[in-house]
Design a protein around this motif. Structure first.
Motif, mmCIF file in Angstrom:
data_model
loop_
_atom_site.group_PDB
_atom_site.id
_atom_site.type_symbol
_atom_site.label_atom_id
_atom_site.label_comp_id
_atom_site.label_asym_id
_atom_site.label_seq_id
_atom_site.Cartn_x
_atom_site.Cartn_y
_atom_site.Cartn_z
ATOM 1 N N LEU A 1 47.455 38.521 38.781
ATOM 2 C CA LEU A 1 46.505 39.513 38.942
ATOM 3 C C LEU A 1 45.357 38.895 39.533
ATOM 4 N N GLU A 2 44.857 37.560 39.255
ATOM 5 C CA GLU A 2 44.009 36.964 39.874
ATOM 6 C C GLU A 2 43.949 36.948 41.412
ATOM 7 N N HIS A 3 45.476 36.573 41.781
ATOM 8 C CA HIS A 3 45.765 36.405 43.265
ATOM 9 C C HIS A 3 45.582 37.968 43.789
ATOM 10 N N ARG A 4 46.041 39.068 43.177
ATOM 11 C CA ARG A 4 45.782 40.170 43.930
ATOM 12 C C ARG A 4 44.301 40.678 43.928
ATOM 13 N N ALA A 5 43.801 40.194 42.973
ATOM 14 C CA ALA A 5 42.325 40.394 42.971
ATOM 15 C C ALA A 5 41.599 39.909 44.359
ATOM 16 N N ALA A 6 42.171 38.817 44.833
ATOM 17 C CA ALA A 6 41.776 38.256 46.069
ATOM 18 C C ALA A 6 42.303 38.727 47.324
ATOM 19 N N LEU A 7 43.268 39.726 47.270
ATOM 20 C CA LEU A 7 43.809 40.207 48.480
ATOM 21 C C LEU A 7 42.819 41.105 49.198
ATOM 22 N N PRO A 8 42.845 40.957 50.338
ATOM 23 C CA PRO A 8 42.073 42.129 51.333
ATOM 24 C C PRO A 8 42.474 43.577 51.122
ATOM 25 N N GLY A 9 41.645 44.640 51.119
ATOM 26 C CA GLY A 9 41.770 45.817 51.405
ATOM 27 C C GLY A 9 41.898 46.492 49.846
ATOM 28 N N VAL B 1 48.383 51.961 35.342
ATOM 29 C CA VAL B 1 47.819 51.418 36.449
ATOM 30 C C VAL B 1 46.420 51.233 36.344
ATOM 31 N N GLY B 2 45.941 50.325 37.009
ATOM 32 C CA GLY B 2 44.472 50.046 36.999
ATOM 33 C C GLY B 2 43.843 50.080 38.414
ATOM 34 N N LEU B 3 42.678 50.387 38.529
ATOM 35 C CA LEU B 3 42.042 50.328 39.845
ATOM 36 C C LEU B 3 41.457 49.133 40.278
ATOM 37 N N THR B 4 41.564 48.007 39.298
ATOM 38 C CA THR B 4 41.262 46.726 39.643
ATOM 39 C C THR B 4 42.349 45.978 38.788
ATOM 40 N N PRO B 5 42.596 44.830 39.434
ATOM 41 C CA PRO B 5 43.612 44.023 38.318
ATOM 42 C C PRO B 5 42.908 43.592 37.003
ATOM 43 N N GLN B 6 41.625 43.297 37.129
ATOM 44 C CA GLN B 6 41.137 43.008 35.830
ATOM 45 C C GLN B 6 41.207 44.035 34.334
ATOM 46 N N ALA B 7 41.283 45.242 35.120
ATOM 47 C CA ALA B 7 41.462 46.351 34.059
ATOM 48 C C ALA B 7 42.933 46.275 33.658
ATOM 49 N N VAL B 8 43.821 45.882 34.377
ATOM 50 C CA VAL B 8 45.256 45.662 33.870
ATOM 51 C C VAL B 8 45.443 44.641 33.198
ATOM 52 N N ILE C 1 44.457 47.993 43.782
ATOM 53 C CA ILE C 1 44.935 49.252 42.883
ATOM 54 C C ILE C 1 46.367 48.708 42.339
ATOM 55 N N THR C 2 46.334 48.463 40.885
ATOM 56 C CA THR C 2 47.601 47.638 40.391
ATOM 57 C C THR C 2 48.464 48.583 39.613
ATOM 58 N N TYR C 3 49.671 48.562 40.193
ATOM 59 C CA TYR C 3 50.706 49.216 39.707
ATOM 60 C C TYR C 3 51.575 48.652 38.840
#
Length: 285
Positions: free
Chosen positions: A155-163, A111-118, A168-170
């Motif tokens: 994960l780059e796509h997830r970083a661009a999602l709103p909200g 689990v990362g609180l940002t996609p970049q961390a994961v 938070i990446t599971y």
């Protein structure tokens, strides 16, 4: 037995096969019901008490189900499943933490609180993995990451999602299952039944046209299902289990508003009767 002068509220917004079966069983038992469409129902927390003996939550929207249950409970109306259960099971990370705390076997997670961390940790965690939204069902927005290029793109796509919650990446270890998973239906500590869901796709959801067939419930599977239900608290659950190549069993998700039309087709309507038995028993307490 439910009081005959106050109806049982049924929370929903989509009248699917499951809700039709449950309402038919309640009618067969002469239980008076009031169907509340959560899209149009208005609550008055500062007004008179809600006129319901109890409520059955069958709303597919996690957030509407959670807040409707909270509002009813505030008004003194017990709900199955409860608002606390909906909040827990509606969030995949919170579900996993509860299962792991109870010693229930689950796949490894990252689990990362940002996609970049994961993304920076994935080489050490290992591929393939499945990235999932914290809230969601039917396999939507889930992706299997099999190589570094795919992982970077998703994960780059997830970083661009709103909200903030979407970022938070599971990530869940991908278990190479034998073309199927197991959906176990549990009410309290009673196992109502289990089915295999088989598909050619890695996502074996019934909503994605997986084929259901009866799954024998041996002592090992029964233990995993009961332990998972106990970890989540009183309620009715659809518990999803996968088998690995060595026959190990792992709980990957738990659904607080389980779909069971496929299971009912192969196991019979005793599932529905068991579901209603549990609801009426919980609301009578």
């Amino acid at each position: 037995m439910l009081s005959s002068d106050r109806p049982l509220a049924v929370l929903l917004s989509r009248l699917r096969t499951e809700e039709k079966l449950l309402l038919a069983e309640l009618e067969r038992r002469h239980i008076r019901c009031a169907v509340l469409d959560t899209r149009s129902t208005v609550f008055r927390p500062d007004g008179p008490a809600a006129p319901y003996r109890g409520a059955l939550a069958r709303e597919v929207s996690h957030h509407r189900a959670h807040y409707a249950a909270r509002l009813l409970e505030h008004s003194g109306v017990p709900v199955v499943n409860s608002a606390g259960t909906i909040a827990l099971c509606g969030d995949k990370l919170l579900t996993t933490l509860a299962l792991r705390a109870a010693g229930v076997p689950t796949p490894r997670i990252l689990v990362g609180l940002t996609p970049q961390a994961v993304l920076s940790e994935l080489p050490r965690f290992g591929l393939p993995v499945v990235v999932k939204p914290l809230v969601g069902s039917w396999g939507r927005l889930a992706a299997r990451l099999t190589d570094a290029d795919t992982a970077e793109a998703v994960l780059e796509h997830r970083a661009a999602l709103p909200g903030a919650q979407q970022r938070i990446t599971y990530v869940q270890e991908y278990v190479d299952k034998p073309g199927r998973d197991i959906r176990g239906l549990v009410a309290g500590q009673e196992i109502l039944g289990a089915v295999y869901r088989s598909a050619g796709h890695w996502r074996t959801n019934t909503a994605r046209d997986a084929v259901t067939s009866p799954c024998p419930v041996d002592d090992r599977l029964a233990g995993v299902l009961r332990d998972a239900a106990a970890a989540l608290g009183p309620g009715v659950y659809g518990i999803d289990v996968v088998e690995d190549a060595d026959g190990g069993l792992y709980v990957i998700e738990a659904n607080h508003t389980p779909e069971f039309h496929g299971a009912a087709e192969v196991l019979g309507l005793k599932l529905v009767a068991g579901y209603v038995d549990y609801v009426l028993e919980r609301l009578a307490k």
